[in-house]
Design an enzyme around this catalytic site. Structure first.
Site, mmCIF file in Angstrom:
data_model
loop_
_atom_site.group_PDB
_atom_site.id
_atom_site.type_symbol
_atom_site.label_atom_id
_atom_site.label_comp_id
_atom_site.label_asym_id
_atom_site.label_seq_id
_atom_site.Cartn_x
_atom_site.Cartn_y
_atom_site.Cartn_z
ATOM 1 N N GLU A 1 -11.001 4.896 4.666
ATOM 2 C CA GLU A 1 -10.672 5.846 5.736
ATOM 3 C C GLU A 1 -11.790 5.909 6.776
ATOM 4 O O GLU A 1 -11.521 6.033 7.967
ATOM 5 C CB GLU A 1 -10.366 7.229 5.167
ATOM 6 N N TYR B 1 0.843 -1.200 0.000
ATOM 7 C CA TYR B 1 0.000 0.000 0.000
ATOM 8 C C TYR B 1 0.883 1.257 0.000
ATOM 9 O O TYR B 1 0.663 2.186 -0.781
ATOM 10 C CB TYR B 1 -0.952 0.001 1.209
ATOM 11 N N TRP C 1 -4.903 0.873 10.815
ATOM 12 C CA TRP C 1 -4.878 0.770 9.359
ATOM 13 C C TRP C 1 -4.590 -0.673 8.936
ATOM 14 O O TRP C 1 -5.071 -1.130 7.905
ATOM 15 C CB TRP C 1 -3.859 1.755 8.789
#
Length: 184
Positions: free
Chosen positions: A39, A17, A47
């Site tokens: 998000e 990512y 995350w």
């Protein structure tokens, strides 16, 4: 300050990512909507959890196709709440469906999500947060800030000495090349 660049190298989820997505400009509506939804899912969580569940969430949300998600009703909400592969927070799930509907209306007015974002650039983070709160739901400062950083609209996605930073800069169109002093 802690940098994502320090966590990501070699990590099976963070690494790809960080190296291939974070900070790079996006214009595709589906990709922008997915990133905004991720998000929202991240709010209050790590995350890493989001990245691990991302493939299941892409499948559960029909590839984050805006029109498909906007048409979700109670049956789809119950399906999502029963799906152990995704983050099952009713408020977040409802926000994603509502934001898909709001994105449809925005598209009708503005042409596209990407065009709407570009037309407002540059703004300070506080001004972006106000704009997103007036347009979408579940838009806290962290959600908006990370979303915009992740698509290259706010600085700070990578340290200056991070090798990915040069690729992010090279990929940025001229309208994203704003003097960082503007944001201070």
């Amino acid at each position: 300050m802690s940098w994502y660049c320090d966590v990501a190298p070699g990590h099976p989820h963070h690494g790809p990512y960080h190296d291939q997505e974070y900070g790079f400009p996006l214009t595709d509506e589906r990709a922008l909507f997915e990133r905004l939804c991720l998000e929202i899912f991240q709010a209050g969580l790590s995350w890493l959890i989001v990245l691990k569940k991302r493939p299941s969430m892409v499948a559960a949300f029909d590839g984050f196709d805006v029109d498909t998600v906007a048409a979700y009703g109670e049956a789809e909400m119950e399906r999502l709440l029963a799906d152990a592969g995704i983050i099952r927070n009713r408020r977040k799930l409802e926000a994603i469906v509502e934001n898909a509907r709001r994105l449809q209306a925005l598209r009708a007015r503005e042409g596209s999500f990407a065009a709407w974002i570009e037309r407002h650039h540059p703004l300070t983070k506080n001004d972006w947060v106000k704009l997103f709160r007036a347009t979408f739901v579940f838009m806290g400062g962290e959600v908006v800030g990370e979303f915009l950083m992740s698509i290259g609209y706010l600085p700070g996605s990578h340290r200056e000495d991070c090798p990915v930073q040069a690729r992010v800069r090279a990929a940025a169109p001229p309208y994203l090349r704003v003097d960082p002093a503007f944001y201070r």
